[in-house]
Design a protein around this motif. Structure first.
Motif, mmCIF file in Angstrom:
data_model
loop_
_atom_site.group_PDB
_atom_site.id
_atom_site.type_symbol
_atom_site.label_atom_id
_atom_site.label_comp_id
_atom_site.label_asym_id
_atom_site.label_seq_id
_atom_site.Cartn_x
_atom_site.Cartn_y
_atom_site.Cartn_z
ATOM 1 N N ASP A 122 1.035 -9.767 -55.132
ATOM 2 C CA ASP A 122 -0.278 -9.549 -55.734
ATOM 3 C C ASP A 122 -0.460 -10.403 -56.986
ATOM 4 O OD1 ASP A 122 1.383 -8.333 -57.451
ATOM 5 O OD2 ASP A 122 0.530 -6.334 -57.259
ATOM 6 N N THR A 131 -1.087 -9.757 -60.058
ATOM 7 C CA THR A 131 -0.369 -9.396 -61.277
ATOM 8 C C THR A 131 1.022 -10.015 -61.302
ATOM 9 O OG1 THR A 131 -1.547 -7.309 -61.482
ATOM 10 C CG2 THR A 131 0.577 -7.472 -62.589
ATOM 11 N N ALA A 159 -1.929 -6.196 -67.078
ATOM 12 C CA ALA A 159 -0.823 -5.615 -66.310
ATOM 13 C C ALA A 159 0.392 -6.532 -66.373
ATOM 14 C CB ALA A 159 -1.260 -5.379 -64.869
ATOM 15 N N GLN A 217 2.011 -6.337 -69.813
ATOM 16 C CA GLN A 217 2.767 -5.101 -69.979
ATOM 17 C C GLN A 217 4.101 -5.199 -69.271
ATOM 18 O OE1 GLN A 217 0.749 -1.504 -68.993
ATOM 19 N NE2 GLN A 217 -0.692 -1.670 -70.689
ATOM 20 N N SER A 218 4.059 -5.790 -68.084
ATOM 21 C CA SER A 218 5.299 -5.942 -67.338
ATOM 22 C C SER A 218 6.302 -6.790 -68.123
ATOM 23 C CB SER A 218 4.982 -6.571 -65.983
ATOM 24 O OG SER A 218 6.148 -6.909 -65.308
ATOM 25 N N HIS A 261 7.816 -5.044 -71.056
ATOM 26 C CA HIS A 261 8.860 -4.071 -70.773
ATOM 27 C C HIS A 261 10.231 -4.715 -70.732
ATOM 28 C CE1 HIS A 261 10.999 -0.691 -69.206
ATOM 29 N NE2 HIS A 261 9.929 0.046 -69.336
ATOM 30 N N ILE A 262 10.320 -5.961 -70.293
ATOM 31 C CA ILE A 262 11.612 -6.639 -70.333
ATOM 32 C C ILE A 262 11.766 -7.413 -71.641
ATOM 33 C CG2 ILE A 262 11.838 -6.771 -67.842
ATOM 34 C CD1 ILE A 262 10.913 -9.592 -67.918
ATOM 35 N N GLN A 263 10.855 -7.165 -72.552
ATOM 36 C CA GLN A 263 10.932 -7.716 -73.909
ATOM 37 C C GLN A 263 10.843 -9.232 -73.947
ATOM 38 O OE1 GLN A 263 14.393 -5.094 -74.679
ATOM 39 N NE2 GLN A 263 13.482 -4.839 -76.701
ATOM 40 N N GLN A 266 19.605 -5.529 -62.394
ATOM 41 C CA GLN A 266 18.340 -5.449 -63.116
ATOM 42 C C GLN A 266 18.568 -5.539 -64.628
ATOM 43 O OE1 GLN A 266 16.125 -2.190 -61.576
ATOM 44 N NE2 GLN A 266 14.295 -2.692 -62.750
ATOM 45 N N PHE A 267 19.602 -4.876 -65.110
ATOM 46 C CA PHE A 267 19.914 -4.978 -66.528
ATOM 47 C C PHE A 267 20.219 -6.435 -66.887
ATOM 48 C CE2 PHE A 267 21.650 -0.368 -66.584
ATOM 49 C CZ PHE A 267 20.365 0.101 -66.638
ATOM 50 N N THR A 294 17.171 -8.639 -67.315
ATOM 51 C CA THR A 294 16.467 -8.556 -68.593
ATOM 52 C C THR A 294 17.267 -9.252 -69.689
ATOM 53 O OG1 THR A 294 17.410 -6.514 -69.468
ATOM 54 C CG2 THR A 294 15.682 -6.292 -67.823
ATOM 55 N N LEU A 295 18.591 -9.157 -69.606
ATOM 56 C CA LEU A 295 19.406 -9.808 -70.635
ATOM 57 C C LEU A 295 19.281 -11.326 -70.540
ATOM 58 C CD1 LEU A 295 22.568 -7.536 -70.414
ATOM 59 C CD2 LEU A 295 20.884 -7.622 -72.263
ATOM 60 N N ARG A 308 15.944 -12.400 -72.016
ATOM 61 C CA ARG A 308 15.960 -12.421 -73.480
ATOM 62 C C ARG A 308 16.859 -13.541 -73.987
ATOM 63 N NH1 ARG A 308 16.938 -6.516 -75.679
ATOM 64 N NH2 ARG A 308 16.054 -7.427 -77.566
#
Lengths: 235, 235
Positions: free
Chosen positions: A13, A15, A55, A58-59, A62-64, A155-156, A159-160, A163
């Motif tokens: 989609d 987003t 959207a 925001q997504s 969330h993962i900064q 998943q962790f 995000t690392l 960043r």
DNA sequence: CCTCAACTCATTGTATACAATCTTGCGTGC
DNA sequence: GCACGCAAGATTGTATACAATGAGTTGAGG
């Protein structure tokens, strides 16, 4: 057999498309940390409404990868020194063990995917596209986590890695080489030989190397402009 | 000195309010895994527009408390056996070390906050409100992570705790006691004495106990309805 | 010339309206 | 009687319009 999926599966989609496009731009250092991401502006660029943009932002928040300040807007995140240290501590905690698991589970196809990564990294390097090379080297780590077949930890790590890209943009010591493909190549060898212990140790030292390519020492004054420091001092 | 903040800081905007309210309801097992969360329905309940509801649901989807299926809607997540095992593996990896750090850093005020938690847990138990007791025991773990002063890992632990609540709802062996407050009390003692090694070991065994209170063995058929299994087999 | 304040404008937060997709029930044909 | 297909309803995805908040600017006063 389907073609080797180098990038994560295509977003379905609007987003997700926008979020991926923005994330890629940030990972490739085409957008600098601190950059304002105006909603109307992005909406015009991607030709979607602000609903979709919000959207996506925001997504990413969330993962900064971006920081949303109420009534002020979204900015590409600027990890503090402290956050930078925490991210690499967490990576040191999670990734070596994950690399070991990957070595224990990797299939020939997985090895092929990893080698394809290396090839693309080299190609990007040769083309002088450092941003893309850096982005690809991040995806390499994610791919290792995928092979380890631990979705939660993967998943962790994602995000690392995300960043980490920002941290490298902010704190990379330019005199340092940051040539990751050698370390990655050695890691592939260990994984291909199903040598879990060696893979774990290689990943550990790879992360140490990465860390020493960064300047995470305390510094009395930041190199960024006073205005930026005052508008976003990481409250 | 401000009052002890038992719950996380109050949400400022409508989206966060809704997200927190929904998360609490799920944590307290007032909404069962698999429940459909219709946007109009929620909008009427909280008296906000679907815009706000959608943002809240996306936020909860990101920590995997709810699962959003395109063009189908949002459902309270139903972690699979595999996911359940992964979550507890990750907790075992992160939380003991975090408890050790907490022991090294805890201030008297931190100890007071933790003790207040225990008191509230006991009160909820005595009142027969198992859902609230369970939710509070989750917050206890998050509070330990906060004391450890590692925001990045704390955030990971928060998502793991959230998913653990769902896992307990789905896989708790009812014959098991799951009385956490004793373990928590021992942990507080170790933290209060700044005994990092003991805190780490207590957390480790606490997580083992928690795990054995769950039934995570493979099972040929699930206890849930066929329809649910077919519409959401965790693709 | 500098400071401060009020106002205007730009940007975000929220609500509502429209479009696309899925579910469900009924009707038709076999 | 059963199965298939189609259509109506319901629900989500997206766009737009309005409200609220913040930032920049311009002007007057000191």
């Amino acid at each position: 057999m389907p073609p080797l999926p180098i990038s994560p599966p295509k977003p379905k989609d609007a987003t997700e498309k926008v979020a991926h496009a923005l994330a890629l731009a940030i990972h490739e250092h085409r957008i600098a940390p601190g950059t304002k991401l105006g909603e109307d502006e992005l909406g015009e660029i991607y030709d979607v409404s602000r609903t979709v943009i919000r959207a996506a932002l925001q997504s990413l928040a969330h993962i900064q990868l971006v920081e949303i300040q109420r009534n002020k807007g979204a900015f590409v995140a600027q990890p503090s020194l402290r956050e930078a240290r925490e991210v690499f501590e967490a990576r040191a905690l999670l990734e070596p063990r994950t690399a070991g698991s990957a070595a224990a589970r990797a299939t020939p196809r997985d090895i092929a995917i990893l080698k394809e990564h290396i090839a693309q990294e080299h190609a990007a390097m040769d083309a002088g596209d450092h941003g893309r090379a850096l982005s690809l080297s991040g995806v390499f780590h994610i791919e290792v986590a995928r092979i380890a077949d631990q979705d939660t930890i993967r998943q962790f790590i994602e995000t690392l890695i995300a960043r980490s890209s920002l941290i490298i943009a902010l704190y990379w010591r330019r005199e340092s080489a940051l040539c990751e493909s050698h370390a990655h190549h050695a890691l592939i060898d260990a994984i291909a030989k199903a040598d879990a212990q060696n893979a774990e140790e290689l990943m550990r030292s790879h992360l140490v190397d990465l860390n020493s390519a960064l300047d995470l020492r305390d510094r009395p004054t930041q190199s960024r402009s006073l205005k930026e420091l005052l508008q976003d001092p990481h409250p």
